[in-house]
Write a protein that holds these residues in place. Structure first.
Motif, PDB file in Angstrom:
ATOM      1  N   ARG A  79       0.855  -1.194   0.000  1.00 12.61           N
ATOM      2  CA  ARG A  79       0.000   0.000   0.000  1.00 12.61           C
ATOM      3  C   ARG A  79       0.885   1.235   0.000  1.00 12.61           C
ATOM      4  O   ARG A  79       1.706   1.431   0.895  1.00 12.61           O
ATOM      5  CB  ARG A  79      -0.905   0.017   1.235  1.00 12.61           C
ATOM      6  N   PHE A  80       0.712   2.072  -1.049  1.00 13.50           N
ATOM      7  CA  PHE A  80       1.505   3.285  -1.207  1.00 13.50           C
ATOM      8  C   PHE A  80       0.582   4.496  -1.056  1.00 13.50           C
ATOM      9  O   PHE A  80      -0.177   4.813  -1.981  1.00 13.50           O
ATOM     10  CB  PHE A  80       2.177   3.317  -2.582  1.00 13.50           C
ATOM     11  N   PRO A  81       0.601   5.190   0.093  1.00 21.11           N
ATOM     12  CA  PRO A  81      -0.267   6.360   0.275  1.00 21.11           C
ATOM     13  C   PRO A  81       0.036   7.450  -0.762  1.00 21.11           C
ATOM     14  O   PRO A  81       1.186   7.640  -1.168  1.00 21.11           O
ATOM     15  CB  PRO A  81       0.080   6.838   1.685  1.00 21.11           C
ATOM     16  N   LEU A  82      -1.002   8.158  -1.172  1.00 22.66           N
ATOM     17  CA  LEU A  82      -0.867   9.250  -2.131  1.00 22.66           C
ATOM     18  C   LEU A  82      -0.827  10.587  -1.399  1.00 22.66           C
ATOM     19  O   LEU A  82      -1.650  10.838  -0.509  1.00 22.66           O
ATOM     20  CB  LEU A  82      -2.028   9.241  -3.119  1.00 22.66           C
ATOM     21  N   ALA A  83       0.103  11.434  -1.785  1.00 19.39           N
ATOM     22  CA  ALA A  83       0.166  12.776  -1.202  1.00 19.39           C
ATOM     23  C   ALA A  83      -1.086  13.567  -1.539  1.00 19.39           C
ATOM     24  O   ALA A  83      -1.590  14.358  -0.729  1.00 19.39           O
ATOM     25  CB  ALA A  83       1.420  13.499  -1.704  1.00 19.39           C
ATOM     26  N   GLN A  84      -1.619  13.331  -2.750  1.00 18.90           N
ATOM     27  CA  GLN A  84      -2.841  13.998  -3.192  1.00 18.90           C
ATOM     28  C   GLN A  84      -3.847  12.925  -3.607  1.00 18.90           C
ATOM     29  O   GLN A  84      -3.708  12.327  -4.668  1.00 18.90           O
ATOM     30  CB  GLN A  84      -2.563  14.932  -4.368  1.00 18.90           C
ATOM     31  N   PRO A  85      -4.851  12.625  -2.787  1.00 20.67           N
ATOM     32  CA  PRO A  85      -5.841  11.608  -3.155  1.00 20.67           C
ATOM     33  C   PRO A  85      -6.507  11.935  -4.497  1.00 20.67           C
ATOM     34  O   PRO A  85      -6.643  13.103  -4.877  1.00 20.67           O
ATOM     35  CB  PRO A  85      -6.849  11.654  -2.002  1.00 20.67           C
ATOM     36  N   MET A  86      -6.938  10.891  -5.195  1.00 18.33           N
ATOM     37  CA  MET A  86      -7.562  11.026  -6.511  1.00 18.33           C
ATOM     38  C   MET A  86      -9.042  10.702  -6.412  1.00 18.33           C
ATOM     39  O   MET A  86      -9.416   9.669  -5.850  1.00 18.33           O
ATOM     40  CB  MET A  86      -6.887  10.083  -7.513  1.00 18.33           C
ATOM     41  N   GLN A  87      -9.866  11.579  -6.987  1.00 16.17           N
ATOM     42  CA  GLN A  87     -11.309  11.341  -7.015  1.00 16.17           C
ATOM     43  C   GLN A  87     -11.661  10.603  -8.299  1.00 16.17           C
ATOM     44  O   GLN A  87     -11.254  10.999  -9.388  1.00 16.17           O
ATOM     45  CB  GLN A  87     -12.071  12.662  -6.942  1.00 16.17           C
ATOM     46  N   SER A  88     -12.399   9.523  -8.166  1.00 17.01           N
ATOM     47  CA  SER A  88     -12.855   8.773  -9.331  1.00 17.01           C
ATOM     48  C   SER A  88     -14.345   8.519  -9.198  1.00 17.01           C
ATOM     49  O   SER A  88     -14.921   8.735  -8.120  1.00 17.01           O
ATOM     50  CB  SER A  88     -12.107   7.432  -9.416  1.00 17.01           C
ATOM     51  N   PHE A  94     -15.680   5.857  -8.817  1.00 20.40           N
ATOM     52  CA  PHE A  94     -15.854   4.697  -7.949  1.00 20.40           C
ATOM     53  C   PHE A  94     -15.581   5.026  -6.482  1.00 20.40           C
ATOM     54  O   PHE A  94     -15.808   4.185  -5.607  1.00 20.40           O
ATOM     55  CB  PHE A  94     -14.923   3.574  -8.411  1.00 20.40           C
ATOM     56  N   GLY A  95     -15.038   6.220  -6.214  1.00 23.99           N
ATOM     57  CA  GLY A  95     -14.718   6.622  -4.859  1.00 23.99           C
ATOM     58  C   GLY A  95     -13.383   7.344  -4.804  1.00 23.99           C
ATOM     59  O   GLY A  95     -12.730   7.566  -5.825  1.00 23.99           O
ATOM     60  N   LEU A  96     -12.981   7.697  -3.603  1.00 24.51           N
ATOM     61  CA  LEU A  96     -11.731   8.426  -3.400  1.00 24.51           C
ATOM     62  C   LEU A  96     -10.580   7.430  -3.274  1.00 24.51           C
ATOM     63  O   LEU A  96     -10.619   6.514  -2.457  1.00 24.51           O
ATOM     64  CB  LEU A  96     -11.814   9.286  -2.139  1.00 24.51           C
ATOM     65  N   LEU A  97      -9.544   7.656  -4.076  1.00 22.25           N
ATOM     66  CA  LEU A  97      -8.361   6.804  -4.056  1.00 22.25           C
ATOM     67  C   LEU A  97      -7.277   7.520  -3.264  1.00 22.25           C
ATOM     68  O   LEU A  97      -6.679   8.479  -3.733  1.00 22.25           O
ATOM     69  CB  LEU A  97      -7.882   6.534  -5.490  1.00 22.25           C
ATOM     70  N   SER A  98      -7.052   7.050  -2.030  1.00 26.29           N
ATOM     71  CA  SER A  98      -6.077   7.703  -1.155  1.00 26.29           C
ATOM     72  C   SER A  98      -4.731   7.000  -1.147  1.00 26.29           C
ATOM     73  O   SER A  98      -3.763   7.508  -0.573  1.00 26.29           O
ATOM     74  CB  SER A  98      -6.611   7.769   0.281  1.00 26.29           C
ATOM     75  N   ASN A 152      -6.483  -1.985  -8.421  1.00 22.98           N
ATOM     76  CA  ASN A 152      -6.643  -0.533  -8.415  1.00 22.98           C
ATOM     77  C   ASN A 152      -7.782  -0.076  -7.518  1.00 22.98           C
ATOM     78  O   ASN A 152      -7.600   0.767  -6.645  1.00 22.98           O
ATOM     79  CB  ASN A 152      -6.840  -0.036  -9.852  1.00 22.98           C
ATOM     80  N   PHE A 153      -8.981  -0.613  -7.743  1.00 27.89           N
ATOM     81  CA  PHE A 153     -10.135  -0.187  -6.961  1.00 27.89           C
ATOM     82  C   PHE A 153     -11.218  -1.251  -7.081  1.00 27.89           C
ATOM     83  O   PHE A 153     -11.376  -1.842  -8.157  1.00 27.89           O
ATOM     84  CB  PHE A 153     -10.671   1.168  -7.473  1.00 27.89           C
ATOM     85  N   PRO A 154     -11.942  -1.570  -6.021  1.00 33.83           N
ATOM     86  CA  PRO A 154     -11.841  -1.003  -4.676  1.00 33.83           C
ATOM     87  C   PRO A 154     -10.684  -1.626  -3.893  1.00 33.83           C
ATOM     88  O   PRO A 154     -10.366  -2.799  -4.074  1.00 33.83           O
ATOM     89  CB  PRO A 154     -13.183  -1.377  -4.039  1.00 33.83           C
TER      90      PRO A 154
END
Length: 372
Positions: free
Chosen positions: A13-22, A24-28, A52-54
């Motif tokens: 699991r690699f946390p994102l400095a800037q979460p991505m909105q998709s 399907f939901g928020l990718l943090s 990738n998601f979920p």
């Protein structure tokens, strides 16, 4: 021939400095499921299960691998990865029906298949693409920058260009006003460079028609997945007056379903994802069939570097294949998964030299991101 002494899956699991909105939901964070196949001669093969998601889907895929795939494969002779692919399908397809989880099952099979092919190519002393093609492959493969559209359009193109990209795909899953801005600004900022758009299955016939003039005005190479993959009624109405080519394929499972969809809706661009379904074993013949049928083959890929390189080798093995998708967002898995980072030079991914995928895990870096 060599025996599979062990095969395992590890979750990172690699946390994102800037979460991505998709849609399907928020990718943090970026989650990677990596399959590691070890042979009795010490050779190691790497594969990627789509994760990738979920993100919570990784737990059930890990359990499926450990409970079914691993016991099935340990002790098997790696004489032919395609034989082991069929073995996995024979033991797991009925489970997928009973469980109602065709996607997770096929994703586990696909990623495991990739690891077996990598290990097999390494035993032959050949790059995977060369083994598949039966002849040497190029040291680079054309890619396009994907996943753009979450920020300032011109800045995203400028950043992608600075990283070597020459083709740009934007997400248009934000509503009519924002989608219009993205398409208009992307064409202006890209000048005459190729631009594509991915609706992430979020449009309806009415919202598509409302956006049609803007889509055609952007001179897109293609519009990707305008509707949900199972919305046959909406796809049956294509092209709704548009002149822009249609693209899809990443969410279609199985060769027969892919062929039926292509025959029914006549896309110009076909985009299977070999980390989601088919792996190398089935992905390669599908790719060749699509090229023979006159389609633009552009494998979908949106995960970590292992899946990217596996897809690059498959594309390089198919004469007439087109561009490979490559995540152009800040992706910490690109930085930390392998001992090298994916590099793009003048629009082409550099394929590492060496047997198999030609890459090794960065064990030191990964120790910080492993989910236990």
């Amino acid at each position: 021939m060599h025996t599979i002494s062990d095969i395992r899956v590890e979750l990172f699991r690699f946390p994102l400095a800037q979460p991505m909105q998709s849609p399907f939901g928020l990718l943090s964070a970026r989650h990677n499921l990596i399959v590691i196949a070890e042979l009795d001669n010490g050779v190691q093969g790497l594969g990627e299960i789509w994760a990738n998601f979920p993100f919570w889907g990784c737990t059930e895929k890990t359990a499926l691998f450990n409970e079914v795939a691993r016991p099935l494969l340990v002790g098997e002779v790696l004489d032919d990865p395609a034989r082991l692919y069929k073995l996995m399908q024979s033991k797991m397809s009925l489970l997928a029906i009973q469980w109602g989880a065709k996607g997770p099952v096929q994703q586990v099979i696909a990623g495991t298949d990739g690891a077996l092919w990598d290990a097999f190519a390494r035993t032959k002393g050949l790059p995977l693409g060369q083994l598949l093609r039966g002849a040497p492959i190029s040291a680079t493969y054309p890619v396009y920058a994907s996943g753009l559209g979450g920020g300032d359009v011109a800045s995203e193109i400028a950043r992608a260009r600075s990283e070597g990209h020459r083709r740009f795909k934007f997400r248009i899953s934000f509503g009519h006003e924002r989608n219009t801005e993205i398409l208009t600004q992307a064409r202006a900022a890209a000048n005459d460079a190729p631009v594509m758009a991915d609706a992430n299955q979020t449009l309806t016939p009415s919202t598509l028609k409302a956006l049609a003039a803007v889509i055609d005005g952007a001179r897109l190479d293609w519009l990707e997945e305008p509707f949900p993959a199972d919305d046959t009624a909406s796809f049956d109405g294509w092209p709704y007056g548009l002149n822009t080519p249609l693209a899809f394929g990443e969410n279609i499972y199985g060769r027969d379903n892919m062929m039926a969809a292509v025959a029914r809706w006549l896309p110009s661009v076909v985009q299977p994802d070999i980390t989601k379904c088919g792996g190398v074993t089935v992905g390669l013949p599908i790719a060749r069939e699509m090229v023979s049928a006159g389609k633009r083959l552009c494998l979908h890929n949106y995960g970590c570097a292992i899946g990217l390189y596996t897809s690059g080798h498959v594309m390089a093995a198919v004469d007439g294949a087109d561009w490979l998708e490559m995540d152009a967002n800040p992706n910490p898995s690109f930085e930390n998964t392998l001992t090298i980072r994916p590099q793009v030079e003048d629009g082409a991914l550099v394929l590492p030299q060496g047997p198999g995928l030609g890459v090794e895990l960065n064990e030191e870096a990964l120790s910080s991101w492993r989910v236990r």
